[in-house]
Design a protein around this motif. Structure first.
Motif, PDB file in Angstrom:
ATOM      1  N   ALA A 174       0.846  -1.188   0.000  1.00 20.91           N
ATOM      2  CA  ALA A 174       0.000   0.000   0.000  1.00 20.91           C
ATOM      3  C   ALA A 174       0.883   1.240   0.000  1.00 20.91           C
ATOM      4  CB  ALA A 174      -0.902  -0.005   1.230  1.00 20.91           C
ATOM      5  N   PRO A 175       0.353   2.357  -0.456  1.00 21.53           N
ATOM      6  CA  PRO A 175       1.143   3.593  -0.494  1.00 21.53           C
ATOM      7  C   PRO A 175       1.709   3.938   0.883  1.00 21.53           C
ATOM      8  CG  PRO A 175      -0.878   3.870  -1.716  1.00 21.53           C
ATOM      9  CD  PRO A 175      -0.984   2.547  -1.034  1.00 21.53           C
ATOM     10  N   GLY A 176       3.018   4.160   0.929  1.00 21.85           N
ATOM     11  CA  GLY A 176       3.658   4.543   2.168  1.00 21.85           C
ATOM     12  C   GLY A 176       3.873   3.426   3.163  1.00 21.85           C
ATOM     13  N   ASP A 180      -7.711  -2.653   1.654  1.00 20.48           N
ATOM     14  CA  ASP A 180      -7.092  -3.613   0.734  1.00 20.48           C
ATOM     15  C   ASP A 180      -6.456  -2.907  -0.465  1.00 20.48           C
ATOM     16  OD1 ASP A 180      -9.857  -5.785   1.360  1.00 20.48           O
ATOM     17  OD2 ASP A 180      -7.820  -5.977   2.164  1.00 20.48           O
ATOM     18  N   THR A 181      -6.648  -1.608  -0.558  1.00 20.62           N
ATOM     19  CA  THR A 181      -6.057  -0.842  -1.645  1.00 20.62           C
ATOM     20  C   THR A 181      -4.542  -0.954  -1.605  1.00 20.62           C
ATOM     21  OG1 THR A 181      -7.888   0.724  -1.754  1.00 20.62           O
ATOM     22  CG2 THR A 181      -5.749   1.477  -2.576  1.00 20.62           C
ATOM     23  N   ALA A 182      -3.961  -1.398  -2.716  1.00 21.57           N
ATOM     24  CA  ALA A 182      -2.519  -1.636  -2.776  1.00 21.57           C
ATOM     25  C   ALA A 182      -2.159  -2.093  -4.182  1.00 21.57           C
ATOM     26  CB  ALA A 182      -2.097  -2.706  -1.772  1.00 21.57           C
ATOM     27  N   VAL A 183      -0.867  -2.149  -4.434  1.00 20.17           N
ATOM     28  CA  VAL A 183      -0.369  -2.845  -5.615  1.00 20.17           C
ATOM     29  C   VAL A 183      -0.089  -4.279  -5.189  1.00 20.17           C
ATOM     30  CG1 VAL A 183       1.428  -2.982  -7.364  1.00 20.17           C
ATOM     31  CG2 VAL A 183       0.624  -0.740  -6.565  1.00 20.17           C
ATOM     32  N   TYR A 184      -0.631  -5.208  -5.935  1.00 19.14           N
ATOM     33  CA  TYR A 184      -0.503  -6.624  -5.612  1.00 19.14           C
ATOM     34  C   TYR A 184       0.515  -7.266  -6.545  1.00 19.14           C
ATOM     35  CZ  TYR A 184      -4.455  -6.428  -2.450  1.00 19.14           C
ATOM     36  OH  TYR A 184      -5.283  -6.146  -1.382  1.00 19.14           O
TER      37      TYR A 184
END
Length: 124
Positions: A39-41, A89-93
Motif C-alpha cells: 500500500a502507499p507509504g 485492501d487498496t494496494a499494488v498486488y
C-alpha cells in the motif's frame, strides 16, 4: 521466466476482484507461489501462498476467509480471488514464485521471480 500479474482495478467496498499471475518461459508445476501487496507509504506484506504441490494454502490474518489462492493448470496461472474487499485492501498486488521452497514462506526474500504488480483500489 517471466510473471505477469493482471486483474486489478477499481472496485467498491464489498466487491470482488480476481487477480491472475501468468507464467511464461517454463512450466511451474513444482513451484511455490505467493501474493504480496504494498500500500502507499507502507511496507510490502504477505497476502497468501500456495505450496508447490498445490494442496495447501496459507493466508495473512486479514486475508483469511475473504481471499483464496489457487492454481489453474489449464491456464498456467495462479489466481487470487478477493471477496468482501475493504478500502484498506487498496494496494499494488504482486505475485511471486520460486522452485526452491518445499513448503511456503511469508517472506518475500524466498521468492525468486516476481510479477510487475497490478493495482487494486477499493473505494468506500
Amino acid at each position: 521466466v517471466q510473471l505477469q500479474a493482471s486483474g486489478g482495478g477499481l472496485v467498491q467496498a464489498g466487491g470482488s476482484l480476481r487477480l491472475s499471475c501468468a507464467a511464461s518461459g517454463r512450466t511451474f508445476g513444482r513451484w511455490a507461489w505467493a501474493w504480496f501487496r504494498q500500500a502507499p507509504g507502507k511496507e510490502r506484506e504477505f497476502v497468501a501462498a500456495l505450496t508447490r504441490n498445490g494442496d495447501s494454502s496459507y493466508y495473512a490474518n486479514f486475508a483469511e476467509g475473504r481471499f483464496s489462492i489457487a492454481r489453474d493448470n489449464a491456464k498456467n496461472t495462479v489466481d487470487l480471488q478477493m471477496n468482501s474487499l475493504k478500502p484498506e485492501d487498496t494496494a499494488v498486488y504482486y505475485c511471486a514464485a520460486t522452485p526452491s521452497l518445499t513448503y511456503y514462506s511469508s517472506s518475500g526474500s524466498y521468492y525468486d521471480y516476481w510479477g510487475q504488480g497490478t493495482e487494486v483500489t477499493v473505494s468506500s
